[in-house]
Design an enzyme around this catalytic site. Sequence first.
Site, PDB file in Angstrom:
ATOM      1  N   LYS A  32       0.840  -1.209   0.000  1.00 52.72           N
ATOM      2  CA  LYS A  32       0.000   0.000   0.000  1.00 52.72           C
ATOM      3  C   LYS A  32       0.876   1.261   0.000  1.00 52.72           C
ATOM      4  O   LYS A  32       0.646   2.187  -0.776  1.00 52.72           O
ATOM      5  CB  LYS A  32      -0.926   0.017   1.230  1.00 52.72           C
ATOM      6  CG  LYS A  32      -1.823  -1.205   1.352  1.00 52.72           C
ATOM      7  CD  LYS A  32      -2.718  -1.148   2.574  1.00 52.72           C
ATOM      8  CE  LYS A  32      -2.007  -1.188   3.911  1.00 52.72           C
ATOM      9  NZ  LYS A  32      -1.296  -2.455   4.223  1.00 52.72           N
ATOM     10  N   ARG A 107      -9.882   0.498   8.331  1.00 50.54           N
ATOM     11  CA  ARG A 107      -9.361  -0.814   8.701  1.00 50.54           C
ATOM     12  C   ARG A 107     -10.378  -1.636   9.461  1.00 50.54           C
ATOM     13  O   ARG A 107     -10.117  -2.776   9.827  1.00 50.54           O
ATOM     14  CB  ARG A 107      -8.162  -0.604   9.610  1.00 50.54           C
ATOM     15  CG  ARG A 107      -6.874  -1.156   9.088  1.00 50.54           C
ATOM     16  CD  ARG A 107      -5.810  -0.667  10.017  1.00 50.54           C
ATOM     17  NE  ARG A 107      -4.599  -1.388   9.914  1.00 50.54           N
ATOM     18  CZ  ARG A 107      -3.532  -0.949   9.264  1.00 50.54           C
ATOM     19  NH1 ARG A 107      -3.565   0.177   8.598  1.00 50.54           N
ATOM     20  NH2 ARG A 107      -2.438  -1.657   9.283  1.00 50.54           N
ATOM     21  N   ARG A 186      11.219  -0.989  11.041  1.00 48.01           N
ATOM     22  CA  ARG A 186      10.091  -0.601  11.887  1.00 48.01           C
ATOM     23  C   ARG A 186       9.979  -1.525  13.095  1.00 48.01           C
ATOM     24  O   ARG A 186      10.208  -2.722  12.978  1.00 48.01           O
ATOM     25  CB  ARG A 186       8.795  -0.665  11.061  1.00 48.01           C
ATOM     26  CG  ARG A 186       8.358   0.716  10.607  1.00 48.01           C
ATOM     27  CD  ARG A 186       7.219   0.677   9.662  1.00 48.01           C
ATOM     28  NE  ARG A 186       6.066  -0.097  10.067  1.00 48.01           N
ATOM     29  CZ  ARG A 186       4.945  -0.185   9.356  1.00 48.01           C
ATOM     30  NH1 ARG A 186       4.851   0.468   8.208  1.00 48.01           N
ATOM     31  NH2 ARG A 186       3.933  -0.908   9.765  1.00 48.01           N
ATOM     32  N   ARG A 197      -0.137  -8.869  13.530  1.00 49.06           N
ATOM     33  CA  ARG A 197      -0.722  -7.897  12.583  1.00 49.06           C
ATOM     34  C   ARG A 197      -1.490  -8.623  11.487  1.00 49.06           C
ATOM     35  O   ARG A 197      -2.562  -8.172  11.072  1.00 49.06           O
ATOM     36  CB  ARG A 197       0.389  -7.045  11.953  1.00 49.06           C
ATOM     37  CG  ARG A 197       0.920  -5.989  12.910  1.00 49.06           C
ATOM     38  CD  ARG A 197       2.262  -5.464  12.471  1.00 49.06           C
ATOM     39  NE  ARG A 197       2.240  -4.795  11.193  1.00 49.06           N
ATOM     40  CZ  ARG A 197       3.301  -4.662  10.399  1.00 49.06           C
ATOM     41  NH1 ARG A 197       4.462  -5.161  10.749  1.00 49.06           N
ATOM     42  NH2 ARG A 197       3.186  -4.026   9.261  1.00 49.06           N
TER      43      ARG A 197
HETATM   44  P1  AP5 Z   1       4.856  -1.551   1.888  1.00 54.33           P
HETATM   45  O1  AP5 Z   1       4.567  -0.748   0.668  1.00 54.33           O
HETATM   46  O2  AP5 Z   1       5.542  -0.882   3.024  1.00 54.33           O
HETATM   47  O3  AP5 Z   1       3.545  -2.339   2.374  1.00 54.33           O
HETATM   48  P2  AP5 Z   1       2.288  -1.814   3.177  1.00 54.33           P
HETATM   49  O4  AP5 Z   1       1.095  -2.498   2.618  1.00 54.33           O
HETATM   50  O5  AP5 Z   1       2.269  -0.317   3.211  1.00 54.33           O
HETATM   51  O6  AP5 Z   1       2.627  -2.444   4.582  1.00 54.33           O
HETATM   52  P3  AP5 Z   1       2.522  -1.853   6.054  1.00 54.33           P
HETATM   53  O7  AP5 Z   1       3.265  -2.859   6.917  1.00 54.33           O
HETATM   54  O8  AP5 Z   1       2.997  -0.429   6.129  1.00 54.33           O
HETATM   55  O9  AP5 Z   1       1.045  -1.941   6.337  1.00 54.33           O
HETATM   56  P4  AP5 Z   1       0.383  -1.991   7.683  1.00 54.33           P
HETATM   57  O10 AP5 Z   1      -0.994  -1.845   7.248  1.00 54.33           O
HETATM   58  O11 AP5 Z   1       0.675  -3.161   8.533  1.00 54.33           O
HETATM   59  O12 AP5 Z   1       1.090  -0.813   8.517  1.00 54.33           O
HETATM   60  P5  AP5 Z   1       0.592   0.654   8.905  1.00 54.33           P
HETATM   61  O13 AP5 Z   1       1.769   1.520   8.985  1.00 54.33           O
HETATM   62  O14 AP5 Z   1      -0.561   1.054   8.066  1.00 54.33           O
HETATM   63  O15 AP5 Z   1       5.735  -2.805   1.397  1.00 54.33           O
HETATM   64  C1  AP5 Z   1       6.216  -3.760   2.327  1.00 54.33           C
HETATM   65  C2  AP5 Z   1       7.588  -4.272   1.847  1.00 54.33           C
HETATM   66  O16 AP5 Z   1       7.410  -4.982   0.619  1.00 54.33           O
HETATM   67  C3  AP5 Z   1       8.604  -3.170   1.543  1.00 54.33           C
HETATM   68  O17 AP5 Z   1       9.869  -3.608   1.939  1.00 54.33           O
HETATM   69  C4  AP5 Z   1       8.547  -2.997   0.006  1.00 54.33           C
HETATM   70  O18 AP5 Z   1       9.781  -2.583  -0.508  1.00 54.33           O
HETATM   71  C5  AP5 Z   1       8.202  -4.419  -0.438  1.00 54.33           C
HETATM   72  N1  AP5 Z   1       7.377  -4.446  -1.650  1.00 54.33           N
HETATM   73  C6  AP5 Z   1       6.333  -3.621  -1.971  1.00 54.33           C
HETATM   74  N2  AP5 Z   1       5.794  -3.972  -3.145  1.00 54.33           N
HETATM   75  C7  AP5 Z   1       6.501  -5.071  -3.561  1.00 54.33           C
HETATM   76  C8  AP5 Z   1       6.425  -5.913  -4.695  1.00 54.33           C
HETATM   77  N3  AP5 Z   1       5.507  -5.704  -5.662  1.00 54.33           N
HETATM   78  N4  AP5 Z   1       7.264  -6.951  -4.778  1.00 54.33           N
HETATM   79  C9  AP5 Z   1       8.197  -7.171  -3.820  1.00 54.33           C
HETATM   80  N5  AP5 Z   1       8.361  -6.397  -2.728  1.00 54.33           N
HETATM   81  C10 AP5 Z   1       7.503  -5.365  -2.603  1.00 54.33           C
HETATM   82  O19 AP5 Z   1      -0.017   0.400  10.369  1.00 54.33           O
HETATM   83  C11 AP5 Z   1       0.830   0.115  11.469  1.00 54.33           C
HETATM   84  C12 AP5 Z   1      -0.009   0.026  12.738  1.00 54.33           C
HETATM   85  O20 AP5 Z   1      -0.655   1.292  12.985  1.00 54.33           O
HETATM   86  C13 AP5 Z   1      -1.156  -0.990  12.727  1.00 54.33           C
HETATM   87  O21 AP5 Z   1      -0.704  -2.284  13.070  1.00 54.33           O
HETATM   88  C14 AP5 Z   1      -2.102  -0.382  13.764  1.00 54.33           C
HETATM   89  O22 AP5 Z   1      -1.664  -0.662  15.065  1.00 54.33           O
HETATM   90  C15 AP5 Z   1      -1.959   1.117  13.533  1.00 54.33           C
HETATM   91  N6  AP5 Z   1      -2.955   1.622  12.557  1.00 54.33           N
HETATM   92  C16 AP5 Z   1      -2.689   2.148  11.330  1.00 54.33           C
HETATM   93  N7  AP5 Z   1      -3.838   2.493  10.704  1.00 54.33           N
HETATM   94  C17 AP5 Z   1      -4.836   2.189  11.555  1.00 54.33           C
HETATM   95  C18 AP5 Z   1      -6.248   2.298  11.465  1.00 54.33           C
HETATM   96  N8  AP5 Z   1      -6.854   2.774  10.370  1.00 54.33           N
HETATM   97  N9  AP5 Z   1      -6.988   1.885  12.530  1.00 54.33           N
HETATM   98  C19 AP5 Z   1      -6.403   1.403  13.649  1.00 54.33           C
HETATM   99  N10 AP5 Z   1      -5.074   1.265  13.785  1.00 54.33           N
HETATM  100  C20 AP5 Z   1      -4.290   1.652  12.751  1.00 54.33           C
END
Ligand code: AP5
Length: 244
Positions: A32, A107, A186, A197
């Site tokens: 994402k 989410r 992270r 997660r």
């Molecule tokens: P990346 O692009 O970073 O993936 P992502 O989907 O953004 O993953 P996140 O881990 O950031 O999502 P998340 O939803 O768990 O975390 P968030 O920060 O939102 O890519 C991942 C890796 O893959 C990278 O190394 C990249 O280089 C690689 N990659 C990408 N595309 C690729 C491809 N095509 N092929 C190969 N490699 C590839 O949330 C963190 C925490 O915050 C949550 O756990 C929760 O506690 C809280 N939180 C956030 N939002 C909310 C909400 N709305 N409600 C409640 N709590 C929330």
Amino acid sequence: MESAIISEIPVKKSNIQLVGPVILLGAPGAGKGTQAKRISERYGIPQISTGDLLRENISRGTALGMEARSRMERGELVPDELVCKMVADRLAQQDCTRGFILDGFPRTVKQAEWLDKHLAGNHIFEREKGSNAPVVIQFAVEYNQLLQRLTGRRTCPTCGRIYNVHTQPPLTEGVCDIDASALVTRKDDRDDVILERLRTYELQTLPLVNYYRQRNRLREVDGGGAVDRITAETFKAIEDGDRL
Ligand code: AP5
């Protein structure tokens, strides 16, 4: 194991004026954040990552950050009302009037219901013609690939660029290509937290796929494989149909 897929194709800017809301759905590690940055570059609309906003609150030591910290470190969600308030404040900023990308929000079904009401009742997002309904893009990625992506992720603390030691390594190990900052891992990319997660995602976020499918807003994109192919399909999903 995914092969090295460093993206070579620069993103071409679009001259579309009104883009509207774009929601990116997908498991942790689905890509994402990676795709949101490319959408933002193409359409000139902001990426709103609730994870990044919460992490900023944690580093600034705000009340929201203090409340969110332990939950995020355990891989649980932050309460809906706190996140919705944070998103409402962000959407009220001037840079959101042409459109915006929600990365990691909604989410839960409650957050999605809140967002529908908020968009419907808020004239700042009204489009000159057509619907103000969001385009929702779901990135589907296999479980083992998600694990590999999350354990290999490194991020630049200065510019936010995302790397992966397996699939998108920086030119020099541990150093950002753009600003030479030391890359960081992270806190929630530890094995035990990653598993939690992914469990949280299946229980609380996956039901949103049906929520948006039933409302005929869901576009599904295969999130496995080369970044450039996924980007091209994502742009197509945003530009398809009568929305723009
Ligand atoms: P990346 O692009 O970073 O993936 P992502 O989907 O953004 O993953 P996140 O881990 O950031 O999502 P998340 O939803 O768990 O975390 P968030 O920060 O939102 O890519 C991942 C890796 O893959 C990278 O190394 C990249 O280089 C690689 N990659 C990408 N595309 C690729 C491809 N095509 N092929 C190969 N490699 C590839 O949330 C963190 C925490 O915050 C949550 O756990 C929760 O506690 C809280 N939180 C956030 N939002 C909310 C909400 N709305 N409600 C409640 N709590 C929330």
